[in-house]
Design an enzyme around this catalytic site. Structure first.
Site, PDB file in Angstrom:
ATOM      1  N   CYS A 173     -21.094  76.240 -21.099  1.00 45.44           N
ATOM      2  CA  CYS A 173     -21.869  76.175 -22.139  1.00 45.44           C
ATOM      3  C   CYS A 173     -21.252  75.503 -23.306  1.00 45.44           C
ATOM      4  O   CYS A 173     -21.021  74.754 -24.335  1.00 45.44           O
ATOM      5  CB  CYS A 173     -23.092  75.533 -22.151  1.00 45.44           C
ATOM      6  SG  CYS A 173     -23.779  75.860 -20.182  1.00 45.44           S
ATOM      7  N   HIS A 217     -23.563  66.068 -21.034  1.00 43.57           N
ATOM      8  CA  HIS A 217     -23.423  67.412 -21.419  1.00 43.57           C
ATOM      9  C   HIS A 217     -22.139  67.816 -21.067  1.00 43.57           C
ATOM     10  O   HIS A 217     -22.083  68.615 -19.476  1.00 43.57           O
ATOM     11  CB  HIS A 217     -24.966  68.370 -21.243  1.00 43.57           C
ATOM     12  CG  HIS A 217     -24.495  69.787 -21.190  1.00 43.57           C
ATOM     13  ND1 HIS A 217     -23.397  69.826 -22.228  1.00 43.57           N
ATOM     14  CD2 HIS A 217     -24.525  70.657 -20.938  1.00 43.57           C
ATOM     15  CE1 HIS A 217     -23.656  72.224 -22.187  1.00 43.57           C
ATOM     16  NE2 HIS A 217     -23.956  71.901 -20.998  1.00 43.57           N
ATOM     17  N   CYS A 263     -28.318  77.047 -24.785  1.00 45.46           N
ATOM     18  CA  CYS A 263     -28.148  78.242 -23.613  1.00 45.46           C
ATOM     19  C   CYS A 263     -26.445  78.077 -23.661  1.00 45.46           C
ATOM     20  O   CYS A 263     -25.786  76.744 -23.433  1.00 45.46           O
ATOM     21  CB  CYS A 263     -29.480  77.490 -22.316  1.00 45.46           C
ATOM     22  SG  CYS A 263     -29.256  76.263 -22.362  1.00 45.46           S
TER      23      CYS A 263
END
Length: 394
Positions: free
Chosen positions: A95, A348, A379
């Protein structure tokens, strides 16, 4: 060579984010073409930057396969028409890919190896679901290096609810509604559109079209609507599709430069990089990652959490944002936190999200010249957190 130079964020753009899947905006659009669109727009928007002055192109993708493979930083640079003399590479920190692309080129700029770089990320989760083609080593589970839930992000979010029993499903849903409301207001106020680059799309049925706004936001989301959603990761659990980010496609990019070089080229930087940090945590509670990475970044910068006037935190799951806020004593609805809404609304697309946070923070800095410091934090899968602290140049 200078011992260390200021690194500035000059400009950032992104494609609209689409919903993944056969009916999503980008179902028939290549991932590398999304990156090309972003690179070309950065060059178009910054006419003072000669393309040959770009010293590096760092593009992140989590699933480096197919149209997201082939060292995408280099291949997209060539496809975008940058001079063949401009090198490029690919980055993967799940991510936090785009965030890592930025911090990595920033280190090179501070050191003097580069003057100007383009950094960003792309994820086409419709074509390449998270985990496509991976082969996790059996020792992870046989030697109990991680809990089986560590490899399923939604289960790590349920684990976080266990660790923070005061973060109830109701609190998570309340936060999710707020994110959608703030995103809708940001759109209505014209805050998001200036940094979106329209992307050409096509489908076999409809032919060519143009993606001009995010597909994922659900304005009008209510607590009643969220309370009815299934909890797919645990019976009677807390994590739903409504209080999590979606599965999305999109690309982001930004220009970072040495402060003195930005001045020489007549570029107008929006913020200065103060410090950054990454940290590891237990993979089964990956959502707490931003807490230690932020503590470390603050320590490196000689700052305290009270010095931070704006926070852009990636909303992978509402519980993960709330855990961060609770740790630092910040209210769930603090107006300094994600004032334009976050990933619960926008989506996302894994490796691209870090630069969306930066682009939104830069826009907010411009509106709030009284705010000196801001944070972008997220995160990261497999148990990590990443944080970058920025200084407002407005």
């Amino acid at each position: 060579m200078p011992s260390s130079r200021d690194v500035v964020f000059v400009d950032g753009v992104r494609t609209p984010f689409g919903r993944s899947g056969p009916n999503g905006l980008y179902a028939e659009t290549r991932a590398d073409d999304l990156v090309v669109r972003v690179i070309r727009e950065l060059i178009r928007r910054n006419p003072g930057l000669p393309p040959e002055r770009v010293d590096e192109v760092a593009i992140a993708a989590t699933t480096q396969i197919g149209d997201q493979g082939l060292t995408i930083g280099r291949s997209a640079a060539v496809l975008a028409g940058l001079p063949k003399s401009v090198p490029g590479y690919a980055v993967d920190r799940m991510c936090a890919g785009a965030m890592t692309a930025v911090t990595t080129v920033a280190g090179g700029i501070a050191f003097g190896a580069y003057d100007v770089a383009i950094a960003g990320g792309v994820e086409h989760m419709g074509r390449h679901p998270m985990g496509e083609g991976v082969d996790p080593n059996p020792r992870f589970l046989s030697e109990k290096l991680v809990d089986p839930s560590a490899l399923v992000m939604g289960m790590t979010a349920e684990n976080l609810h266990d660790r923070y029993p005061s973060i109830t499903k109701e609190r998570a849903d309340t936060y999710a509604v707020l994110s959608q409301e703030r995103a809708a207001k940001a759109y209505a106020d014209g805050r998001i559109q200036p940094d979106l680059v329209p992307a050409a799309i096509r489908t076999a049925e409809k032919g060519w079209g143009l993606a001009v706004e995010d597909e994922a936001p659900r304005p009008g989301t209510t607590m009643e609507g969220l309370s009815a959603l299934k909890t797919p990761f645990r019976p009677h659990g807390n994590v739903t599709a409504g209080n999590s980010s979606g599965i999305n496609d999109g690309a982001t990019g930004c220009v970072v430069a040495a402060g003195e070089v930005a001045g020489e080229l007549g570029l107008a930087p929006k913020m200065r990089l103060v410090s950054y940090a990454f940290a590891g945590v237990d993979p089964e509670v990956m959502g707490v990652g931003p807490i230690p990475s932020t503590e470390r970044a603050l320590r490196l910068a000689g700052l305290d959490i009270s010095d931070i006037g704006l926070f852009e935190i990636n909303e992978a799951f509402a519980v993960q944002v709330l855990a961060f806020l609770q740790h630092f004593g910040i209210a769930d609805d603090d107006p300094r936190v994600n004032p334009y809404g976050g990933a619960i609304a926008y989506g996302h697309p894994l490796a691209s999200s870090g630069v969306r946070l930066m682009t939104q923070l830069a826009r907010q800095f411009g509106e709030r010249p009284g705010v000196r410091y801001g944070i972008t934090t997220m995160c990261v899968g497999l148990g990590m957190g990443g944080t970058v602290i920025w200084e407002n140049l407005a």
